[in-house]
Write a protein that holds these residues in place. Structure first.
Motif, PDB file in Angstrom:
ATOM      1  N   SER A   3       0.835  -1.210   0.000  1.00 20.30           N
ATOM      2  CA  SER A   3       0.000   0.000   0.000  1.00 20.30           C
ATOM      3  C   SER A   3       0.862   1.249   0.000  1.00 20.30           C
ATOM      4  O   SER A   3       0.596   2.207  -0.734  1.00 20.30           O
ATOM      5  N   ARG A   4       1.906   1.237   0.815  1.00 19.27           N
ATOM      6  CA  ARG A   4       2.810   2.389   0.854  1.00 19.27           C
ATOM      7  C   ARG A   4       3.504   2.591  -0.488  1.00 19.27           C
ATOM      8  O   ARG A   4       3.643   3.726  -0.966  1.00 19.27           O
ATOM      9  N   ALA A   5       3.938   1.498  -1.119  1.00 15.35           N
ATOM     10  CA  ALA A   5       4.583   1.616  -2.431  1.00 15.35           C
ATOM     11  C   ALA A   5       3.607   2.125  -3.493  1.00 15.35           C
ATOM     12  O   ALA A   5       3.982   2.929  -4.356  1.00 15.35           O
ATOM     13  N   LEU A   6       2.359   1.679  -3.409  1.00 15.33           N
ATOM     14  CA  LEU A   6       1.364   2.126  -4.385  1.00 15.33           C
ATOM     15  C   LEU A   6       1.090   3.615  -4.248  1.00 15.33           C
ATOM     16  O   LEU A   6       1.017   4.342  -5.248  1.00 15.33           O
ATOM     17  N   PHE A   7       0.933   4.099  -3.015  1.00 18.98           N
ATOM     18  CA  PHE A   7       0.674   5.524  -2.809  1.00 18.98           C
ATOM     19  C   PHE A   7       1.870   6.367  -3.232  1.00 18.98           C
ATOM     20  O   PHE A   7       1.716   7.496  -3.715  1.00 18.98           O
ATOM     21  N   ALA A   8       3.084   5.822  -3.069  1.00 10.73           N
ATOM     22  CA  ALA A   8       4.265   6.554  -3.518  1.00 10.73           C
ATOM     23  C   ALA A   8       4.322   6.647  -5.041  1.00 10.73           C
ATOM     24  O   ALA A   8       4.882   7.600  -5.595  1.00 10.73           O
ATOM     25  N   GLU A   9       3.760   5.664  -5.716  1.00 12.93           N
ATOM     26  CA  GLU A   9       3.805   5.637  -7.179  1.00 12.93           C
ATOM     27  C   GLU A   9       2.635   6.380  -7.817  1.00 12.93           C
ATOM     28  O   GLU A   9       2.650   6.638  -9.032  1.00 12.93           O
ATOM     29  N   LEU A  10       1.616   6.728  -7.042  1.00 18.41           N
ATOM     30  CA  LEU A  10       0.435   7.377  -7.607  1.00 18.41           C
ATOM     31  C   LEU A  10       0.739   8.679  -8.346  1.00 18.41           C
ATOM     32  O   LEU A  10       0.168   8.913  -9.421  1.00 18.41           O
ATOM     33  N   PRO A  11       1.598   9.578  -7.822  1.00 19.96           N
ATOM     34  CA  PRO A  11       1.885  10.808  -8.597  1.00 19.96           C
ATOM     35  C   PRO A  11       2.453  10.511  -9.983  1.00 19.96           C
ATOM     36  O   PRO A  11       2.075  11.165 -10.971  1.00 19.96           O
ATOM     37  N   GLY A  12       3.365   9.528 -10.077  1.00 15.04           N
ATOM     38  CA  GLY A  12       3.905   9.177 -11.390  1.00 15.04           C
ATOM     39  C   GLY A  12       2.849   8.594 -12.301  1.00 15.04           C
ATOM     40  O   GLY A  12       2.835   8.883 -13.517  1.00 15.04           O
ATOM     41  N   MET A  13       1.961   7.770 -11.753  1.00  5.22           N
ATOM     42  CA  MET A  13       0.879   7.208 -12.554  1.00  5.22           C
ATOM     43  C   MET A  13      -0.065   8.301 -13.038  1.00  5.22           C
ATOM     44  O   MET A  13      -0.530   8.285 -14.183  1.00  5.22           O
ATOM     45  N   PHE A  14      -0.316   9.290 -12.171  1.00  8.28           N
ATOM     46  CA  PHE A  14      -1.188  10.400 -12.572  1.00  8.28           C
ATOM     47  C   PHE A  14      -0.543  11.237 -13.673  1.00  8.28           C
ATOM     48  O   PHE A  14      -1.216  11.665 -14.623  1.00  8.28           O
ATOM     49  N   ALA A  15       0.757  11.457 -13.560  1.00 12.17           N
ATOM     50  CA  ALA A  15       1.451  12.230 -14.602  1.00 12.17           C
ATOM     51  C   ALA A  15       1.426  11.488 -15.934  1.00 12.17           C
ATOM     52  O   ALA A  15       1.222  12.095 -17.004  1.00 12.17           O
ATOM     53  N   GLU A  16       1.619  10.184 -15.907  1.00 14.95           N
ATOM     54  CA  GLU A  16       1.571   9.398 -17.141  1.00 14.95           C
ATOM     55  C   GLU A  16       0.167   9.411 -17.740  1.00 14.95           C
ATOM     56  O   GLU A  16      -0.003   9.525 -18.958  1.00 14.95           O
ATOM     57  N   ALA A  17      -0.848   9.318 -16.873  1.00 18.92           N
ATOM     58  CA  ALA A  17      -2.229   9.375 -17.366  1.00 18.92           C
ATOM     59  C   ALA A  17      -2.541  10.736 -17.970  1.00 18.92           C
ATOM     60  O   ALA A  17      -3.264  10.846 -18.973  1.00 18.92           O
ATOM     61  N   GLN A  18      -1.974  11.795 -17.387  1.00 20.46           N
ATOM     62  CA  GLN A  18      -2.188  13.132 -17.925  1.00 20.46           C
ATOM     63  C   GLN A  18      -1.593  13.269 -19.324  1.00 20.46           C
ATOM     64  O   GLN A  18      -2.199  13.869 -20.221  1.00 20.46           O
ATOM     65  N   LYS A  19      -0.413  12.691 -19.548  1.00 20.89           N
ATOM     66  CA  LYS A  19       0.187  12.726 -20.880  1.00 20.89           C
ATOM     67  C   LYS A  19      -0.689  11.993 -21.897  1.00 20.89           C
ATOM     68  O   LYS A  19      -0.854  12.463 -23.034  1.00 20.89           O
ATOM     69  N   LEU A  20      -1.233  10.848 -21.498  1.00 18.65           N
ATOM     70  CA  LEU A  20      -2.088  10.093 -22.412  1.00 18.65           C
ATOM     71  C   LEU A  20      -3.366  10.852 -22.733  1.00 18.65           C
ATOM     72  O   LEU A  20      -3.839  10.841 -23.875  1.00 18.65           O
ATOM     73  N   LEU A  47      -3.028  13.558 -25.362  1.00 22.05           N
ATOM     74  CA  LEU A  47      -2.903  13.085 -26.740  1.00 22.05           C
ATOM     75  C   LEU A  47      -4.260  12.798 -27.381  1.00 22.05           C
ATOM     76  O   LEU A  47      -4.344  12.678 -28.615  1.00 22.05           O
ATOM     77  N   LEU A  48      -5.304  12.690 -26.581  1.00 23.24           N
ATOM     78  CA  LEU A  48      -6.603  12.336 -27.132  1.00 23.24           C
ATOM     79  C   LEU A  48      -7.160  13.366 -28.107  1.00 23.24           C
ATOM     80  O   LEU A  48      -7.718  12.990 -29.143  1.00 23.24           O
ATOM     81  N   PRO A  49      -7.058  14.707 -27.827  1.00 23.08           N
ATOM     82  CA  PRO A  49      -7.585  15.677 -28.821  1.00 23.08           C
ATOM     83  C   PRO A  49      -6.907  15.569 -30.179  1.00 23.08           C
ATOM     84  O   PRO A  49      -7.538  15.849 -31.212  1.00 23.08           O
ATOM     85  N   GLU A  50      -5.627  15.185 -30.206  1.00 20.04           N
ATOM     86  CA  GLU A  50      -4.950  15.046 -31.487  1.00 20.04           C
ATOM     87  C   GLU A  50      -5.406  13.800 -32.242  1.00 20.04           C
ATOM     88  O   GLU A  50      -5.526  13.818 -33.467  1.00 20.04           O
ATOM     89  N   GLN A  51      -5.676  12.727 -31.492  1.00 22.29           N
ATOM     90  CA  GLN A  51      -6.057  11.481 -32.140  1.00 22.29           C
ATOM     91  C   GLN A  51      -7.552  11.430 -32.468  1.00 22.29           C
ATOM     92  O   GLN A  51      -7.950  10.834 -33.471  1.00 22.29           O
ATOM     93  N   TYR A  52      -8.369  12.042 -31.608  1.00 20.92           N
ATOM     94  CA  TYR A  52      -9.826  12.017 -31.818  1.00 20.92           C
ATOM     95  C   TYR A  52     -10.378  13.437 -31.692  1.00 20.92           C
ATOM     96  O   TYR A  52     -11.075  13.768 -30.726  1.00 20.92           O
TER      97      TYR A  52
END
Length: 360
Positions: free
Chosen positions: A96-113, A116-121
């Protein structure tokens, strides 16, 4: 109007059993609503004792004395608690601690994806909508972090309550198992000697609730353990957390499996992306769900709970809203109890009326 109401009262509440059953149901509901949190250790002890009663019965069926059977069952319960405290909970905490530590990086990666959606669709979504989605997600994550901080600051009472549960609940379970016959005899002494409606309801509920609750607990452990082992072999991050989530997802029929698919897919995607490992993960998860629904459930639940899917979902929403997790867990047994009361009550009176007509 008064005549109609009076005839309805005379039909369904013309004997002491009907009145007593109504008073009992109303009193039980009122106690759960008003004193549920205070009596939570007692309710938890009754539930655990009910789950362990099957093991006591099996030990007694091979000739073991009641006290010895209860003692062995109690040792099994204590052993399970010790294993959970020493081995399972530390792993859950680390993941759980490792997951919460990784959440900011996962959110940043999701933001990048998302960007890209307006360009693709471009015909489906524009840049402003993406920014609104990102801001909404950021605000939700901030609120969730604030709730975690508030919980951490107020965790002293939670720890005290956990210690009370760890000490009090096993003691109560032991006495409920040891003196279950005396307790049931004492409770039945307050009931009428002639109670056909109660006997009919008890006969149906004793079999169905015992089958459902014990089977559901076994299903949770089997599905959770198989999922954890399978995900660990595939090298999935947070395999234990996902195994626990998939195990508890079987509590809520139709909905749990669909909801828990989201974290499984999200963690797999951020770990591997659109790769073969991700597809292997989703295929393994689909196989687990298929085996659970088509093999494990028919084996565990010998007595099917005859409820319409709409009734099951409604029961989950109502009782889950009232009592949280335990309301969700016992939604189907409570709905079955309601169905048994509704079906048995008028039938019993009709049988009495038909018997009176035959005697005349």
């Amino acid at each position: 109007m008064l005549n109609i109401f009076g005839s309805w009262i005379n039909r369904y509440f013309s004997d002491e059993e009907a009145v007593l059953l109504l008073v009992f149901l109303i009193s039980a509901f009122a106690i759960l609503i008003t004193m549920g949190s205070t009596l939570a250790p007692m309710f938890a002890s009754v539930i655990i004792a009910f789950l362990l009663q099957g093991l006591v019965a099996k030990l007694r069926s091979v000739g073991m004395p009641h006290t010895a059977a209860v003692t062995i069952t109690f040792i099994v319960l204590v052993g399970f608690i010790v294993i959970a405290l020493l081995f399972v909970l530390p792993l859950i905490w680390d993941q759980s601690r490792a997951l919460f530590a990784e959440l900011p990086g996962m959110f940043a990666e999701a933001q990048k994806l998302l960007l890209l959606l307006p360009e693709q669709y471009p015909n489906l979504i524009d840049q402003q909508q993406v920014q609104e989605i990102i801001e909404l997600a950021r605000s939700r994550i901030g609120a969730f972090g604030q709730e975690l901080l508030t919980f951490s600051l107020a965790n002293v009472p939670v720890l005290i309550a956990a210690l009370v549960y760890l000490i009090l609940v096993p003691i109560l379970v032991f006495f409920f198992l040891k003196d279950s016959g005396q307790i049931l005899s004492w409770l039945s002494s307050f009931l009428p000697h002639k109670r056909p409606v109660m006997r009919k309801i008890w006969a149906e509920m004793n079999q169905q609730i015992a089958n459902y609750v014990r089977g559901k607990v076994i299903e949770i452990f089997i599905v959770g353990a198989v999922t954890y082992v399978c995900f660990a072999l595939l090298g999935v991050n947070y395999a234990l957390l996902l195994g626990i989530a998939v195990g508890f997802s079987v509590v809520v029929p139709y909905i749990g499996a669909a909801v828990v698919t989201i974290p499984v897919a999200v963690i797999g995607f951020f770990q591997w992306g659109w790769s073969s490992e991700f597809y292997y993960l989703m295929a393994a998860y689909a196989v687990i769900q298929a085996l659970d629904g088509n093999v494990l459930v028919p084996l565990l639940f010998s007595e099917a709970v005859n409820l319409h899917p709409i009734a099951i979902i409604l029961a989950v929403l109502v009782f889950g809203g009232l009592w949280g997790f335990w309301g969700v867990f016992f939604a189907i047994p409570l709905a079955t109890l309601f169905k048994a009361v509704v079906s048995a009550w008028p039938l019993a009176h009709k049988e009495m009326e038909s018997e009176g007509e035959l005697e005349n």
